[in-house]
Design a protein around this motif. Structure first.
Motif, PDB file in Angstrom:
ATOM      1  N   CYS A  46       0.854  -1.176   0.000  1.00 40.16           N
ATOM      2  CA  CYS A  46       0.000   0.000   0.000  1.00 40.16           C
ATOM      3  C   CYS A  46       0.903   1.243   0.000  1.00 40.16           C
ATOM      4  O   CYS A  46       1.818   1.337   0.809  1.00 40.16           O
ATOM      5  CB  CYS A  46      -0.890  -0.013   1.240  1.00 40.16           C
ATOM      6  N   ASN A  48       0.408   4.026   1.062  1.00 35.49           N
ATOM      7  CA  ASN A  48       0.188   4.856   2.248  1.00 35.49           C
ATOM      8  C   ASN A  48       0.740   4.217   3.515  1.00 35.49           C
ATOM      9  O   ASN A  48       1.534   4.816   4.227  1.00 35.49           O
ATOM     10  CB  ASN A  48      -1.306   5.133   2.401  1.00 35.49           C
ATOM     11  N   CYS A  49       0.348   2.962   3.799  1.00 37.80           N
ATOM     12  CA  CYS A  49       0.731   2.364   5.086  1.00 37.80           C
ATOM     13  C   CYS A  49       1.747   1.227   4.931  1.00 37.80           C
ATOM     14  O   CYS A  49       2.120   0.599   5.916  1.00 37.80           O
ATOM     15  CB  CYS A  49      -0.502   1.854   5.828  1.00 37.80           C
ATOM     16  N   ALA A  71      -8.289   2.245  -0.124  1.00 35.90           N
ATOM     17  CA  ALA A  71      -7.496   1.057   0.175  1.00 35.90           C
ATOM     18  C   ALA A  71      -8.153   0.301   1.321  1.00 35.90           C
ATOM     19  O   ALA A  71      -8.695   0.907   2.239  1.00 35.90           O
ATOM     20  CB  ALA A  71      -6.080   1.453   0.547  1.00 35.90           C
ATOM     21  N   CYS A  73      -6.684  -1.676   3.532  1.00 35.59           N
ATOM     22  CA  CYS A  73      -5.862  -1.770   4.732  1.00 35.59           C
ATOM     23  C   CYS A  73      -6.022  -0.554   5.653  1.00 35.59           C
ATOM     24  O   CYS A  73      -6.130  -0.689   6.860  1.00 35.59           O
ATOM     25  CB  CYS A  73      -4.399  -1.949   4.352  1.00 35.59           C
ATOM     26  N   CYS A  74      -6.019   0.652   5.071  1.00 35.36           N
ATOM     27  CA  CYS A  74      -5.951   1.839   5.929  1.00 35.36           C
ATOM     28  C   CYS A  74      -6.939   2.929   5.511  1.00 35.36           C
ATOM     29  O   CYS A  74      -6.855   4.061   5.956  1.00 35.36           O
ATOM     30  CB  CYS A  74      -4.532   2.400   5.922  1.00 35.36           C
TER      31      CYS A  74
HETATM   32 ZN   LIG Z   1      -2.822   1.075   3.427  1.00 35.72          ZN
END
Ligand SMILES: [Zn+2]
Length: 300
Positions: A46, A48-49, A71, A73-74
């Motif tokens: 990802c 971002n994270c 996304a 995940c986050c």
């Molecule tokens: Zn993420």
């Protein structure tokens, strides 16, 4: 088997699917190459994270659509350019796969997809980071020469299947590389003398070498002027708006902002755009303006 390749619709759909997968890979490259990271490992993370993305959540376009642009995940809002790149890449591949069903020219399809992919990557990376990575420009130039030797049809020597055809096509590719990059080099250093500051980056010069290696020297001349035209179409209104804003605030606070032209506006994306226009729409119309291959005229 051959009739499968001649089915236009099947080829178009295959191209769209393959292109969207390469578009997804392009996003990974655009994120990692400017940071000097490997594009192969680790697997998709990802942006971002940094959590790994399972393949089921990483299907081009559909993932974005079903997760409503976020996304898993986050909950990071996936930037629109990710999906724009997947769609652009799908269109480029779709177009060249479709061309294969019409002309049965493997060289044209493979080199078109590769060059198109490189140019899309340049558009994103240069617009965002103001650099054109050597892996794309120099790597692309080398690939252009190799493809020209493997597939002489790229430079219009489809009839010459004997070694001579490959040698001539390879030479034409090297000639395109050298003429394209040296022409832009001299424009760059002349502009630098006149303007008193750097006008073009080495990245632009190497990129035009890559374009010449794939498309020949005729294309590079069009791309320089076409790119400059497209660039001024976009940047002149932008600069006018900027200078109006500056007049309002009447104090120039940012040294960089005061000398915007050429430095803040990357040239690479416009060179790339002009090349795509040339290959897809304008080639047939522009090439007759040049005497085809002035060195090897009697052989073609
Ligand atoms: Zn993420």
């Amino acid at each position: 088997m051959i009739s499968l390749f001649q089915n236009e619709w099947l080829m178009l759909i295959t191209g769209l699917v393959v292109g969207s997968i390469f578009g997804s890979f392009l996003n990974v490259c655009a994120h990692r190459i400017p940071k000097g990271k490997s594009i192969i490992s680790p697997r998709s993370l990802c942006p971002n994270c940094d959590q790994p993305i399972p393949w089921i959540n990483n299907i081009p376009f559909f993932t974005w659509f079903f997760q409503r642009g976020r996304a898993r995940c986050c909950d990071f809002k996936i930037p629109i350019r990710y999906i724009a790149m997947e769609i652009s890449s799908a269109i480029v591949f779709g177009y060249f796969f479709y061309q294969f069903s019409l002309h049965n020219d493997l060289g044209l399809t493979l080199s078109g997809c590769l060059l198109g992919w490189i140019l899309l990557a340049v558009i994103v990376i240069d617009a965002e980071n103001m650099i054109i990575p050597d892996r794309l420009s120099m790597g692309g130039a080398l690939a252009g020469v190799i493809f020209s030797i493997l597939f002489p049809s790229i430079h219009g020597y489809g009839m010459l299947l004997v070694p001579e055809g490959r040698i001539i096509s390879g030479l034409e590719s090297v000639l395109g590389l050298l003429i394209g990059s040296s022409l832009l080099f001299w424009i760059g250093v002349s502009a630098e003398k006149i303007l008193g500051r750097e006008a073009l980056g080495m990245g632009d010069i190497k990129l035009l070498g890559c374009i010449g290696a794939f498309c020949g020297w005729q294309a590079t001349i069009f791309v320089i002027f076409g790119g400059a035209f497209l660039g001024s179409l976009v940047s002149i209104p932008m600069l006018l708006i900027q200078s109006k804003k500056r007049k309002k605030s009447s104090v120039v606070t940012d040294e960089k902002e005061a000398t915007a032209f050429g430095r803040e506006i990357p040239f690479g994306p416009y060179l790339a755009l002009a090349t795509i226009l040339y290959v897809v729409f304008l080639k047939e119309w522009i090439d007759p303006w040049f005497v085809k291959s002035f060195f090897f005229n009697d052989l073609s």
